[in-house]
Motif scaffolding. Structure first.
Motif, PDB file in Angstrom:
ATOM      1  N   PHE A  32      72.190   0.389  96.610  1.00  0.00           N
ATOM      2  CA  PHE A  32      71.990   1.118  97.864  1.00  0.00           C
ATOM      3  C   PHE A  32      71.757   0.108  98.982  1.00  0.00           C
ATOM      4  N   TYR A  38      66.093   4.166  98.057  1.00  0.00           N
ATOM      5  CA  TYR A  38      66.471   3.910  96.654  1.00  0.00           C
ATOM      6  C   TYR A  38      66.753   2.437  96.355  1.00  0.00           C
ATOM      7  N   THR A  89      71.753   3.413  90.346  1.00  0.00           N
ATOM      8  CA  THR A  89      71.745   4.730  89.726  1.00  0.00           C
ATOM      9  C   THR A  89      73.003   4.903  88.875  1.00  0.00           C
ATOM     10  N   PHE A  92      76.760   5.373  90.028  1.00  0.00           N
ATOM     11  CA  PHE A  92      77.563   4.302  90.620  1.00  0.00           C
ATOM     12  C   PHE A  92      78.102   3.322  89.579  1.00  0.00           C
ATOM     13  N   PHE A 144      67.433  16.443  92.082  1.00  0.00           N
ATOM     14  CA  PHE A 144      68.586  16.469  92.985  1.00  0.00           C
ATOM     15  C   PHE A 144      68.731  17.868  93.591  1.00  0.00           C
ATOM     16  N   ARG A 163      80.524  16.450  98.853  1.00  0.00           N
ATOM     17  CA  ARG A 163      80.487  15.033  98.464  1.00  0.00           C
ATOM     18  C   ARG A 163      79.628  14.907  97.209  1.00  0.00           C
ATOM     19  N   SER A 165      78.394  12.228  93.742  1.00  0.00           N
ATOM     20  CA  SER A 165      78.528  11.094  92.839  1.00  0.00           C
ATOM     21  C   SER A 165      78.798  11.800  91.510  1.00  0.00           C
ATOM     22  N   VAL A 167      76.931  12.459  89.320  1.00  0.00           N
ATOM     23  CA  VAL A 167      75.779  13.296  88.956  1.00  0.00           C
ATOM     24  C   VAL A 167      76.108  14.785  89.109  1.00  0.00           C
ATOM     25  N   TYR A 168      76.772  15.136  90.203  1.00  0.00           N
ATOM     26  CA  TYR A 168      76.933  16.560  90.541  1.00  0.00           C
ATOM     27  C   TYR A 168      78.335  17.099  90.310  1.00  0.00           C
ATOM     28  N   GLY A 200      75.657  16.327  97.390  1.00  0.00           N
ATOM     29  CA  GLY A 200      74.576  16.269  96.420  1.00  0.00           C
ATOM     30  C   GLY A 200      73.736  15.053  96.737  1.00  0.00           C
ATOM     31  N   TRP A 201      72.404  15.196  96.644  1.00  0.00           N
ATOM     32  CA  TRP A 201      71.487  14.076  96.918  1.00  0.00           C
ATOM     33  C   TRP A 201      70.095  14.474  96.432  1.00  0.00           C
ATOM     34  N   PRO A 202      69.236  13.503  96.124  1.00  0.00           N
ATOM     35  CA  PRO A 202      67.857  13.837  95.749  1.00  0.00           C
ATOM     36  C   PRO A 202      67.050  14.454  96.899  1.00  0.00           C
ATOM     37  N   GLU A 227      66.922   8.753  88.962  1.00  0.00           N
ATOM     38  CA  GLU A 227      66.562   7.493  88.300  1.00  0.00           C
ATOM     39  C   GLU A 227      67.241   6.331  89.020  1.00  0.00           C
ATOM     40  N   ILE A 228      66.568   5.219  88.998  1.00  0.00           N
ATOM     41  CA  ILE A 228      67.202   3.949  89.362  1.00  0.00           C
ATOM     42  C   ILE A 228      66.930   3.022  88.184  1.00  0.00           C
TER      43      ILE A 228
HETATM   44  O1  173 Z   1      74.731   9.108  95.251  1.00  0.00           O
HETATM   45  C1  173 Z   1      74.073  10.001  94.737  1.00  0.00           C
HETATM   46  O2  173 Z   1      74.019  11.129  95.183  1.00  0.00           O
HETATM   47  C2  173 Z   1      73.322   9.706  93.533  1.00  0.00           C
HETATM   48  O3  173 Z   1      73.848   9.837  92.486  1.00  0.00           O
HETATM   49  C3  173 Z   1      71.921   9.233  93.657  1.00  0.00           C
HETATM   50  C4  173 Z   1      71.160   9.036  92.499  1.00  0.00           C
HETATM   51  C5  173 Z   1      69.848   8.591  92.615  1.00  0.00           C
HETATM   52  C6  173 Z   1      69.302   8.360  93.857  1.00  0.00           C
HETATM   53  C7  173 Z   1      70.063   8.554  94.980  1.00  0.00           C
HETATM   54  C8  173 Z   1      71.375   8.992  94.894  1.00  0.00           C
END
Ligand code: 173
Length: 320
Positions: A32, A38, A89, A92, A144, A163, A165, A167-168, A200-202, A227-228
């Motif tokens: 990031f 993050y 995360t 990525f 999230f 949008r 990642s 994750v969603y 999508g975002w936390p 998580e990171i």
């Molecule tokens: O980019 C994102 O939406 C994502 O996957 C994420 C995961 C952890 C923290 C911030 C963003």
């Protein structure tokens, strides 16, 4: 006289520099932008290691993506030994470790994963796929959300571009939306131009990118867990002495132990979102149940399909 003292000073400085040159240096990168929420835990990790490891180990923090390298290349660069330690995360670096998708499904405390073999399994997977040692994770204890520029009244994203990642992705698709992959640095323009209708975002971190200017709604409930991960290249890890490795492990455990503050921060950020005019879309109890069931089933089905070997074991170890 003064000149002689100055000369001695230079000699001493040279000697010290020679000593410092024996310190093992690791090149570190965050997935990031530098200084954003993050990146901060990883940046604290770096500071603590450099303090504790003075004369022994030093992390040379190169900065964050996308400034120092493309967001979606950080994982591959760790695998290839171009960098040595990253805070990233799962979304990525899924191109390198597809199984990492399961990290968002962790429901048990991280300390339990250290006991039940979960961490050992993560280490095994990251070594096999990424040539990397899995040191641990921070920024757990938060969830999230889907954020929107348009209102919806039920868990249905038909006609909307979101949008994502990784994750969603499956959730957005299961709800009928169109998923568009993009790193955080691209999102403001996409929202502003209407290329996407949401993201999508936390709970935390939207202010780092000024998205509050363009987002109108947050969909509740939250889902999964953020998580990171802190990952060290295998070659770099094996080059370290036991003492140097212990410094990394100790700092990791310290950050992990104080990670519960993440939940408070997430709650605070939700208040800030309300103050910034972001409205909450809340579903009826039935719709909420459908939304969460869709989220969890879509994710586990996908993870198990992607990794029939590891998926079921990860599910067993990560679920409550
Ligand atoms: O980019 C994102 O939406 C994502 O996957 C994420 C995961 C952890 C923290 C911030 C963003």
């Amino acid at each position: 006289m003064t000149i002689r003292i100055a000369a001695i000073g230079v000699m001493l400085a040279t000697l010290c520099t020679t000593g410092v040159a024996q310190v093992t240096t690791l090149r570190g990168v965050s997935c990031f932008p530098e200084g954003t929420y993050y990146s901060q835990r990883f940046e604290t990790f770096v500071e603590k290691v450099n303090e504790r490891g003075e004369g022994l180990i030093k992390i040379n923090y190169l900065g964050g993506a996308p400034k120092v390298m493309a967001t979606l290349e950080v994982g591959k660069n760790l695998k290839d030994g171009i960098v040595d330690i990253i805070g990233c995360t799962l979304g990525f670096y899924l191109n390198v470790v597809p199984e990492a998708d399961a990290l968002k499904m962790i429901e048990v405390p991280v300390s339990e994963l250290r006991q039940n073999g979960g961490m050992a399994l993560l280490d095994e997977i990251h070594l096999a796929k990424m040539n990397a040692h899995y040191l641990g994770l921070v920024n757990s204890h938060a969830q999230f959300h889907i954020y929107l520029t348009k209102e919806i009244d039920k868990p249905d994203l038909s006609g909307l571009k979101i949008r994502v990642s990784s994750v969603y992705r499956k959730l957005v698709e299961a709800l009928g939306g169109t998923a568009v992959t993009a790193p955080p640095s691209d999102v403001y323009t996409m929202l502003e131009r209407g290329t996407v209708d949401g993201l999508g975002w936390p709970s935390a971190g939207i202010f780092d990118f000024s998205w509050e200017d363009v987002i109108k709604y947050r969909v509740d409930p939250g889902f999964y867990q953020t998580e990171i991960n802190i990952l060290v290249g295998k070659d770099a890890w094996l080059r370290l002495t036991k003492e140097q490795q212990a410094i990394l492990n100790d700092v990791m455990l310290e950050l992990e132990a104080e990670d519960a503050k993440e939940a408070e921060y997430a709650a605070k950020q939700k208040e800030m979102q309300a103050d910034a005019g972001i409205e909450v879309i809340e579903f009826s109890p039935d719709a909420k149940a459908v939304f969460l069931e869709t989220a969890y089933n879509a994710a586990w089905d996908d993870i198990i399909e992607k990794s029939p070997a590891y998926g079921p074991r990860l599910k067993e170890l990560f679920s409550k």
